[in-house]
Scaffold this active site. Sequence first.
Site, mmCIF file in Angstrom:
data_model
loop_
_atom_site.group_PDB
_atom_site.id
_atom_site.type_symbol
_atom_site.label_atom_id
_atom_site.label_comp_id
_atom_site.label_asym_id
_atom_site.label_seq_id
_atom_site.Cartn_x
_atom_site.Cartn_y
_atom_site.Cartn_z
ATOM 1 N N SER A 9 0.844 -1.193 0.000
ATOM 2 C CA SER A 9 0.000 0.000 0.000
ATOM 3 C C SER A 9 0.877 1.239 0.000
ATOM 4 O O SER A 9 2.028 1.205 0.465
ATOM 5 C CB SER A 9 -0.890 0.009 1.250
ATOM 6 O OG SER A 9 -1.512 1.266 1.429
ATOM 7 N N TYR A 32 -0.264 -0.291 10.730
ATOM 8 C CA TYR A 32 -0.683 -0.676 9.380
ATOM 9 C C TYR A 32 0.429 -0.392 8.373
ATOM 10 O O TYR A 32 0.754 -1.240 7.530
ATOM 11 C CB TYR A 32 -1.955 0.070 8.992
ATOM 12 C CG TYR A 32 -2.449 -0.250 7.598
ATOM 13 C CD1 TYR A 32 -2.883 -1.530 7.272
ATOM 14 C CD2 TYR A 32 -2.475 0.726 6.606
ATOM 15 C CE1 TYR A 32 -3.341 -1.826 5.991
ATOM 16 C CE2 TYR A 32 -2.929 0.447 5.326
ATOM 17 C CZ TYR A 32 -3.365 -0.838 5.025
ATOM 18 O OH TYR A 32 -3.808 -1.127 3.743
#
Length: 325
Positions: A159, A185
Amino acid sequence: MPSVQRPLPSGFGRTTTAEEALAGTDLSGKLAVVTGGYAGIGRETVRVLSGAGASIVVPARNVEKARDALRAMPQVEIHHMDLADPSSIDDFARDFVASGRPLDLLINNAGIMATPLAHNARGYESQFATNHLGHFQLVARLWPSLERSGQARVVVLSSGAHRFSDVDFDDPNYHRRVYDKFMAYGQSKTANALFALGLDIRGEAYGVRAFSVHPGSIATELTRYVPLEDLQAMGFRDENGDVTPHIAALYKTVEQGAATTVWCAASSQLDGLGGVYCEDCDIAQPMPADTTELFGVLPWAMDPERADRLWLLSENLTGIKFLGG
């Protein structure tokens, strides 16, 4: 050795859809495993690969939900597996390997995002454990089937959030430092990119190439753990809870979000290449660590030395050694 991190260019872009990225590609006779393949961009990935002729195996934590989501798609098998449960990973992989089938495409798509602090039974932080360690274990256990293919590709969903955090090798599981769900994350997404790099370095000699992917910003179930007030504080939602115009302009559709995944999985443009971070259906531009741009890949996510450190850490945490470990 990994390929040079620079755009080809491919001729595609951020608005390319998965069907466009795979147009004219015949995947008949190919077998793919797609984690998280029953929701969001994972489901679109399965739909497009299946439409190109591939047979698909979808390991699912919620088998009934997967069956409902994939009912209309041909050549799709569904089996139980939970990335947060090491024993279920072993059970799924053992049965798959025992089937004797070569695995041509392994797409590590599943993940969780910005969850409250939680540690699994082994004491590992949930995002790092699910997004990275679970997939590390899955690849290790499925390795005989990948090697059997002779020309397999592994695609790992990273990501743009990798820019939030490098991997903290001293405390990856937040036993000492203050927990930040977005930093955690980001750490897991950096780990995804470094894992693809490390896997490609080790797997090339066996005919296995690996790629990491930034799919783009897409409105999916991934944000289900993020409270509205957090999205508002980050400028993702306005006072009414609606997506702000600035963010809406950055969003991709699900069809566009799956494009880079299927391009990395099956495009002949990447024949002989591997170990690179990709976005918008091309190899991403390397960027300096202090960049304020929202595209490209930062240095800590494409560093072979960090990839080696992560590989060793992952072996130690999972107790699994493979590819020379």
